[in-house]
Write an enzyme that holds these catalytic residues in place. Sequence first.
Site, short mmCIF file in Angstrom:
data_model
loop_
_atom_site.label_atom_id
_atom_site.label_comp_id
_atom_site.label_asym_id
_atom_site.label_seq_id
_atom_site.Cartn_x
_atom_site.Cartn_y
_atom_site.Cartn_z
N GLU A 1 0.80 -1.24 0.00
CA GLU A 1 0.00 0.00 0.00
C GLU A 1 0.83 1.28 0.00
O GLU A 1 0.55 2.21 0.76
CB GLU A 1 -0.96 0.00 1.19
CG GLU A 1 -1.90 -1.18 1.18
CD GLU A 1 -2.96 -1.14 2.29
OE1 GLU A 1 -2.88 -0.28 3.17
OE2 GLU A 1 -3.87 -1.98 2.25
N ASN B 1 2.18 -5.12 -3.21
CA ASN B 1 0.77 -5.42 -2.97
C ASN B 1 -0.01 -4.14 -2.68
O ASN B 1 0.45 -3.28 -1.93
CB ASN B 1 0.70 -6.34 -1.73
CG ASN B 1 -0.66 -6.94 -1.46
OD1 ASN B 1 -1.26 -7.53 -2.36
ND2 ASN B 1 -1.15 -6.81 -0.23
N HIS C 1 -10.36 -5.97 -2.30
CA HIS C 1 -11.44 -5.82 -1.32
C HIS C 1 -12.58 -5.14 -2.06
O HIS C 1 -12.53 -3.94 -2.34
CB HIS C 1 -10.96 -4.99 -0.12
CG HIS C 1 -9.89 -5.69 0.67
ND1 HIS C 1 -10.15 -6.86 1.37
CD2 HIS C 1 -8.59 -5.41 0.86
CE1 HIS C 1 -9.03 -7.25 1.97
NE2 HIS C 1 -8.06 -6.39 1.67
N GLU D 1 -6.10 -10.62 -1.41
CA GLU D 1 -6.93 -10.37 -0.22
C GLU D 1 -8.41 -10.32 -0.58
O GLU D 1 -9.18 -9.50 -0.05
CB GLU D 1 -6.51 -9.05 0.47
CG GLU D 1 -5.04 -9.01 0.83
CD GLU D 1 -4.63 -7.78 1.63
OE1 GLU D 1 -5.52 -7.06 2.16
OE2 GLU D 1 -3.41 -7.53 1.73
N ASP E 1 -12.15 -10.27 -0.97
CA ASP E 1 -13.44 -10.41 -0.28
C ASP E 1 -14.42 -9.45 -0.96
O ASP E 1 -14.01 -8.46 -1.56
CB ASP E 1 -13.37 -10.25 1.25
CG ASP E 1 -12.79 -8.94 1.74
OD1 ASP E 1 -12.58 -8.00 0.93
OD2 ASP E 1 -12.56 -8.84 2.96
C1 XIL Z 1 -6.39 -6.05 8.24
C2 XIL Z 1 -6.73 -7.22 9.14
O1 XIL Z 1 -7.66 -8.05 8.48
C3 XIL Z 1 -7.31 -6.73 10.45
O2 XIL Z 1 -7.47 -7.80 11.36
C4 XIL Z 1 -6.40 -5.66 11.06
O3 XIL Z 1 -7.02 -5.13 12.22
C5 XIL Z 1 -6.11 -4.56 10.07
O4 XIL Z 1 -5.55 -5.12 8.89
N1 XIL Z 1 -5.08 -4.47 3.58
C6 XIL Z 1 -4.07 -5.28 4.04
C7 XIL Z 1 -4.31 -6.14 5.23
O5 XIL Z 1 -3.02 -5.35 3.41
O6 XIL Z 1 -3.15 -6.32 6.00
C8 XIL Z 1 -5.42 -5.59 6.09
O7 XIL Z 1 -5.68 -6.55 7.11
C9 XIL Z 1 -6.65 -5.32 5.25
C10 XIL Z 1 -6.36 -4.29 4.21
#
Ligand code: XIL
Length: 300
Positions: A127, A169, A205, A233, A235
Amino acid sequence: ADTLGAAAAQTGRYFGAAVVPNLLNDSSYAGTLSREFTSVVAENAMKWDATEPNRNQFSYGGGDQIVNYARARGMTVRGHALLWHAQQPGWAQGLSGSDLRSAAINHVTQVATHFRGQIHSWDVVNEAFADGSSGGRRDSNLQRTGNDWIEAAFRAARSADPSAKLCYNDYNTDGINAKSTGIYNMVADFRNRGVPIDCVGIQSHLSSNSNLSSYQANLQRFADLGVDLQITELDVGGSGSAQANVYRQVTQACMNVARCTGITTWGISDLHTWRPNDTPLLFDRNYQKKEAYHAVLDAL
Ligand code: XIL
């Protein structure tokens, strides 16, 4: 094939889930994980705050638990994440300049060395690009150490674990837009200059109304630079067929790009998700397969 992992394996891909160490003893959680998935990533246990809570004092308990669980079952492990602006330990948040730079590079070296040989792919940097139309870097304490902090991190990771694939990422990169183009330009520059980068992670996401019209084209343009893609990641907010259709489109896009080598969902069931008021995963709160599950299985 009748599991996600077996279906993905038919084309040489993996299908993974983000996990937390504490639930590996829960029989519903672990039963679904070991049956359906062939890869894991630590949802939090390998982040900077977890692995180096005090400067130069490393804490690998949670990460080791996940690696051991995976190795015992022949699953691969994604490493997440060596450097990120969030979930830094307090001591690092307070550093700047060359002190922060050397602490950050030391962190990369130490953590990648500890897990050397056991990580399929590392999210070396997470990020680091800004949202919106700038296409530029996100402001952060790490960015303020100099624009070359990302390549320094990749070089350190390569030295520490030469067999791990090294990924950049990010999120909001689910199509061709200013942010994904900024990342694309960085990857092209890295490839031209021999900075070691092997893969790009597309977090994904998403929501049920996400516009995925250029999702596959975006994957393909990165692939054409000679790097692999991973959906890291995934969802999707919502439920029913709208949710299932988004999951299907993402899976089909990955399947259509030879260099898209695997998909990871950010959790297993809706019982344990970082989006607590939503139902974004493939299994419901009772670990039953959702419509989205069948859409993914069908598309693999
Ligand atoms: C999130 C986790 O799912 C949570 O449990 C934590 O509190 C915060 O981080 N992008 C990412 C992940 O790269 O590491 C994040 O994970 C979600 C967004």
